[in-house]
Design a protein around this motif. Structure first.
Motif, PDB file in Angstrom:
ATOM      1  N   ARG A  98       0.803  -1.234   0.000  1.00 17.82           N
ATOM      2  CA  ARG A  98       0.000   0.000   0.000  1.00 17.82           C
ATOM      3  C   ARG A  98       0.833   1.281   0.000  1.00 17.82           C
ATOM      4  NH1 ARG A  98      -4.088  -1.641   4.659  1.00 17.82           N
ATOM      5  NH2 ARG A  98      -2.227  -2.791   5.272  1.00 17.82           N
ATOM      6  N   GLU A 174     -10.450   1.928  -5.264  1.00 20.05           N
ATOM      7  CA  GLU A 174      -9.513   0.825  -5.485  1.00 20.05           C
ATOM      8  C   GLU A 174     -10.206  -0.532  -5.497  1.00 20.05           C
ATOM      9  OE1 GLU A 174      -7.588   3.518  -2.762  1.00 20.05           O
ATOM     10  OE2 GLU A 174      -6.144   1.889  -2.537  1.00 20.05           O
ATOM     11  N   ASP A 222     -13.890  -6.149  -0.147  1.00 17.50           N
ATOM     12  CA  ASP A 222     -12.642  -5.385  -0.204  1.00 17.50           C
ATOM     13  C   ASP A 222     -11.481  -6.375  -0.196  1.00 17.50           C
ATOM     14  OD1 ASP A 222     -11.040  -3.176  -0.393  1.00 17.50           O
ATOM     15  OD2 ASP A 222     -11.599  -2.302   1.533  1.00 17.50           O
ATOM     16  N   ASP A 223     -10.312  -5.914  -0.607  1.00 21.66           N
ATOM     17  CA  ASP A 223      -9.175  -6.841  -0.625  1.00 21.66           C
ATOM     18  C   ASP A 223      -8.631  -7.062   0.796  1.00 21.66           C
ATOM     19  OD1 ASP A 223      -8.169  -4.223  -0.538  1.00 21.66           O
ATOM     20  OD2 ASP A 223      -6.408  -4.666  -1.763  1.00 21.66           O
ATOM     21  N   SER A 226      -7.957  -4.413   7.550  1.00 22.27           N
ATOM     22  CA  SER A 226      -6.865  -4.240   8.513  1.00 22.27           C
ATOM     23  C   SER A 226      -7.429  -3.679   9.830  1.00 22.27           C
ATOM     24  CB  SER A 226      -5.801  -3.330   7.907  1.00 22.27           C
ATOM     25  OG  SER A 226      -4.781  -3.100   8.840  1.00 22.27           O
ATOM     26  N   THR A 227      -7.599  -2.380   9.922  1.00 26.35           N
ATOM     27  CA  THR A 227      -8.242  -1.833  11.127  1.00 26.35           C
ATOM     28  C   THR A 227      -9.759  -2.039  11.060  1.00 26.35           C
ATOM     29  OG1 THR A 227      -8.677   0.345  10.157  1.00 26.35           O
ATOM     30  CG2 THR A 227      -6.531   0.023  11.213  1.00 26.35           C
ATOM     31  N   ALA A 228     -10.258  -2.380   9.866  1.00 26.71           N
ATOM     32  CA  ALA A 228     -11.696  -2.548   9.565  1.00 26.71           C
ATOM     33  C   ALA A 228     -12.452  -1.227   9.519  1.00 26.71           C
ATOM     34  CB  ALA A 228     -12.364  -3.531  10.523  1.00 26.71           C
ATOM     35  N   THR A 230     -12.519   0.992   7.220  1.00 24.50           N
ATOM     36  CA  THR A 230     -13.158   1.174   5.903  1.00 24.50           C
ATOM     37  C   THR A 230     -14.511   0.464   5.899  1.00 24.50           C
ATOM     38  OG1 THR A 230     -11.002   1.318   4.824  1.00 24.50           O
ATOM     39  CG2 THR A 230     -12.870   0.699   3.432  1.00 24.50           C
TER      40      THR A 230
HETATM   41  C1  R5P Z   1      -7.029   0.177   0.655  1.00 26.22           C
HETATM   42  O1  R5P Z   1      -7.511   0.989  -0.092  1.00 26.22           O
HETATM   43  C2  R5P Z   1      -7.536  -1.213   0.766  1.00 26.22           C
HETATM   44  O2  R5P Z   1      -8.187  -1.611  -0.395  1.00 26.22           O
HETATM   45  C3  R5P Z   1      -8.463  -1.384   1.951  1.00 26.22           C
HETATM   46  O3  R5P Z   1      -9.640  -0.657   1.752  1.00 26.22           O
HETATM   47  C4  R5P Z   1      -7.806  -0.948   3.205  1.00 26.22           C
HETATM   48  O4  R5P Z   1      -6.522  -1.497   3.294  1.00 26.22           O
HETATM   49  C5  R5P Z   1      -8.600  -1.325   4.420  1.00 26.22           C
HETATM   50  O5  R5P Z   1      -7.925  -0.894   5.551  1.00 26.22           O
HETATM   51  P1  R5P Z   1      -8.672  -0.712   6.923  1.00 26.22           P
HETATM   52  O6  R5P Z   1      -9.350  -2.003   7.244  1.00 26.22           O
HETATM   53  O7  R5P Z   1      -7.574  -0.371   7.884  1.00 26.22           O
HETATM   54  O8  R5P Z   1      -9.635   0.415   6.767  1.00 26.22           O
END
Ligand code: R5P
Length: 296
Positions: A98, A174, A222-223, A226-228, A230
């Protein structure tokens, strides 16, 4: 599958289940090695199988990469020392994708640094849905034979079997690439939202326009989770727009700290992930995605 005497697969610690399935699919011998830590936390590696002249596949998912990288490097170097013919890294999840540009002065493009160092000690790499955004292909940063496979078929099959009347929702631009693919394969409508990230745990997601689908079940795809945050922000945005609680699907279930329970608390009806990283939410087995490339 007939066993190939020349192909030997080593699952790194934590990759045993995925590795056993992948080995069965390609008919490879499972290699034996000892990997442990000394009391001072240095890594110990000892190869126990005969690897001379063989092609080795190392299955190593790279979440928590700082912790997993050095043992991986030591295993590969020790295999070389023991006469292995070539080494393929099969990484279900590939980290450090990323940071693909300099966002603030003084930063480094760590996706490129990581690509350089991995490319210096393995001969080829295969991975599942790496986070390709500003880099359009893995070959831009990995100077070795590389192959990317996608979980879209497996995810759409899961949706067809488990969700009635789905509408696929991508939380950001993305995600558009795999959301569209999954939606087409699942014969479902889709929408892609806009996201602004202000920090690791601070994101804003646009309001979804789902007037024609208010009786559908939203399926967030989503791919990486991580922290969730999003997914959490997207779940919040869906409240009031649709009647049914959303199902959340991620390819790579990182779930940092309490992310999994926080996403459930935010209102996700179900959280389902691919087994690229071992997690309680794994319900989509993608271990056969490596078969074709590894058999070549
Ligand atoms: C980034 O744009 C990726 O596609 C994911 O949306 C992102 O990595 C999710 O991260 P997190 O769970 O921390 O929001």
């Amino acid at each position: 599958m007939k066993s190939s005497k020349k192909l030997i697969l080593f699952p790194m610690p934590g990759n045993e289940i995925f590795g056993a399935k992948a080995a069965m699919n390609i008919g490879a011998e499972i290699g034996k090695c000892e990997i442990s830590r000394f009391p001072d936390e240095e890594s110990y590696v000892r190869i126990l199988s005969d690897v001379k002249g063989k092609s080795a596949v190392i299955v190593c998912t790279l979440h928590k990469p700082n912790e997993h990288f050095l043992p991986l490097y030591f295993v590969c170097k020790t295999l070389r020392q023991n006469g292995v013919k070539d080494i393929c890294l099969a990484a279900p999840y590939l980290a450090y994708m990323r940071q693909d540009r300099i966002f603030r002065p003084g930063e480094g493009v760590t996706s490129e640094f990581f690509g350089e160092i991995i490319s210096s000690f393995v001969d080829s790499i295969i991975t599942i849905d790496p986070h390709l955004h500003r880099h359009k292909s893995l070959g831009e940063i990995y100077g070795i034979t590389n192959f990317v496979v996608h979980a879209a078929d497996h995810i759409s099959e899961w949706i067809k079997k488990n969700v009635r009347n789905p509408v696929i929702v991508g939380p950001d631009e993305e995600s558009g690439q795999w959301v569209k693919d999954v939606a087409v394969k699942a014969n479902a409508p889709f929408t892609v939202l806009e996201k602004t990230r202000e920090g690791s745990r601070s994101v804003k997601v646009s309001v979804p326009h789902l007037d024609n689908y208010s009786d559908h079940t939203p399926v967030l795809v989503d791919d990486i989770i991580s922290t969730a945050h999003t997914m959490i922000e997207t779940v919040k945005r869906l409240k009031g727009a649709v009647m049914n609680s959303p199902v959340c699907i991620g390819v790579h279930p990182i779930f940092a700290e309490n992310a999994y329970s926080e996403l459930l608390d935010a209102g996700a009806k179900r959280i389902v992930t691919c087994n690229t990283i071992p997690h309680i939410s794994n319900d989509i087995d993608v271990s056969n995605l490596f078969t074709e490339f590894l058999m070549r």
